[in-house]
Write a protein that holds these residues in place. Structure first.
Motif, PDB file in Angstrom:
ATOM      1  N   LYS A  35       0.820  -1.217   0.000  1.00 12.55           N
ATOM      2  CA  LYS A  35       0.000   0.000   0.000  1.00 12.55           C
ATOM      3  C   LYS A  35       0.855   1.270   0.000  1.00 12.55           C
ATOM      4  O   LYS A  35       0.369   2.341  -0.291  1.00 12.55           O
ATOM      5  N   HIS A  36       2.128   1.145   0.356  1.00 14.18           N
ATOM      6  CA  HIS A  36       3.027   2.289   0.478  1.00 14.18           C
ATOM      7  C   HIS A  36       3.590   2.676  -0.892  1.00 14.18           C
ATOM      8  O   HIS A  36       4.150   1.845  -1.593  1.00 14.18           O
ATOM      9  N   LYS A  37       3.419   3.941  -1.277  1.00 15.07           N
ATOM     10  CA  LYS A  37       3.930   4.425  -2.565  1.00 15.07           C
ATOM     11  C   LYS A  37       5.053   5.430  -2.345  1.00 15.07           C
ATOM     12  O   LYS A  37       5.015   6.224  -1.407  1.00 15.07           O
ATOM     13  N   ARG A  38       6.038   5.410  -3.226  1.00 13.31           N
ATOM     14  CA  ARG A  38       7.128   6.388  -3.183  1.00 13.31           C
ATOM     15  C   ARG A  38       6.592   7.767  -3.553  1.00 13.31           C
ATOM     16  O   ARG A  38       5.726   7.886  -4.410  1.00 13.31           O
ATOM     17  N   THR A  39       7.160   8.785  -2.931  1.00 14.09           N
ATOM     18  CA  THR A  39       6.723  10.147  -3.222  1.00 14.09           C
ATOM     19  C   THR A  39       7.720  10.896  -4.105  1.00 14.09           C
ATOM     20  O   THR A  39       7.387  11.958  -4.621  1.00 14.09           O
ATOM     21  N   LEU A  40       8.921  10.348  -4.293  1.00 12.56           N
ATOM     22  CA  LEU A  40       9.951  11.000  -5.094  1.00 12.56           C
ATOM     23  C   LEU A  40      10.543  10.035  -6.106  1.00 12.56           C
ATOM     24  O   LEU A  40      10.517   8.825  -5.912  1.00 12.56           O
ATOM     25  N   ASN A  41      11.114  10.584  -7.181  1.00 12.98           N
ATOM     26  CA  ASN A  41      11.977   9.831  -8.081  1.00 12.98           C
ATOM     27  C   ASN A  41      13.259   9.529  -7.333  1.00 12.98           C
ATOM     28  O   ASN A  41      13.637  10.280  -6.436  1.00 12.98           O
ATOM     29  N   GLY A  42      13.971   8.500  -7.736  1.00  9.55           N
ATOM     30  CA  GLY A  42      15.254   8.295  -7.104  1.00  9.55           C
ATOM     31  C   GLY A  42      15.986   7.056  -7.556  1.00  9.55           C
ATOM     32  O   GLY A  42      15.539   6.326  -8.438  1.00  9.55           O
ATOM     33  N   PHE A  43      17.130   6.872  -6.940  1.00  7.57           N
ATOM     34  CA  PHE A  43      17.969   5.700  -7.166  1.00  7.57           C
ATOM     35  C   PHE A  43      18.384   5.148  -5.821  1.00  7.57           C
ATOM     36  O   PHE A  43      18.500   5.877  -4.836  1.00  7.57           O
ATOM     37  N   LEU A  44      18.625   3.860  -5.802  1.00  6.53           N
ATOM     38  CA  LEU A  44      19.173   3.197  -4.631  1.00  6.53           C
ATOM     39  C   LEU A  44      20.463   2.535  -5.095  1.00  6.53           C
ATOM     40  O   LEU A  44      20.454   1.770  -6.062  1.00  6.53           O
TER      41      LEU A  44
END
Length: 163
Positions: A35-44
């Motif tokens: 249910k949790h969505k990312r709020t930013l673009n990014g890289f890990l």
């Protein structure tokens, strides 16, 4: 929201906002849920250890040097599989300079299957230092663009190996 292929970035006019780079050595074993969505673009970028990264319709096992792109709004679960575990999380907003639309490279994460070199870790450390300083936003943008170029060169090298 506008989706552009990462290779088209050189010919795209864009603006970068809210750049942050955080180095983490988490104590948690699992992060996120369906249910949790990312709020930013990014890289890990994985610095040490291993983890399983799952998203809608896919998964990847990441280890030192692995890089994964994380688009805004994707759901994800990260499970640590080997400790000690640490990573750099690079987050940013990218917008089209002409119409202000949010730019992402893909609706789903994409995983770079090769090992990023030590210079990538040095670049992340420099980005982290620049984002922590209030007056270095231009330097942060420049370093992030440098990081994009490094990813593009690495992708081209992978394509040549396959040929």
């Amino acid at each position: 929201m506008k989706i552009i292929d990462f290779r088209e970035l050189k010919s795209t006019k864009f603006s970068l906002h809210d750049i942050s780079v955080i180095y983490q050595s988490p104590t948690w074993n699992t992060l996120g849920n369906d249910k949790h969505k990312r709020t930013l673009n990014g890289f890990l970028l994985i610095d040490n250890g291993e983890c399983k990264y799952e998203w809608d319709g896919g998964e990847a096992n990441l280890k030192k040097g692995s890089l994964i792109y994380l688009p805004t709004s994707c759901r994800r679960i990260v499970t640590v599989t080997k400790r000690p575990f640490s990573f750099y999380r690079i987050s940013f907003f990218m917008t089209d300079a002409d119409d202000g639309q949010l730019i992402i490279f893909s609706e789903n994460p994409w995983y770079t299957y090769h090992s990023m070199g030590e210079s990538s870790f040095d670049l992340c450390k420099s980005m982290q230092e620049s984002t922590m300083s209030e007056n270095n936003m231009f330097l942060s943008m420049s370093l992030l663009c440098n990081f994009f170029q490094k990813i593009e060169k690495t992708q081209k090298r992978d394509c040549n190996k396959r040929i």
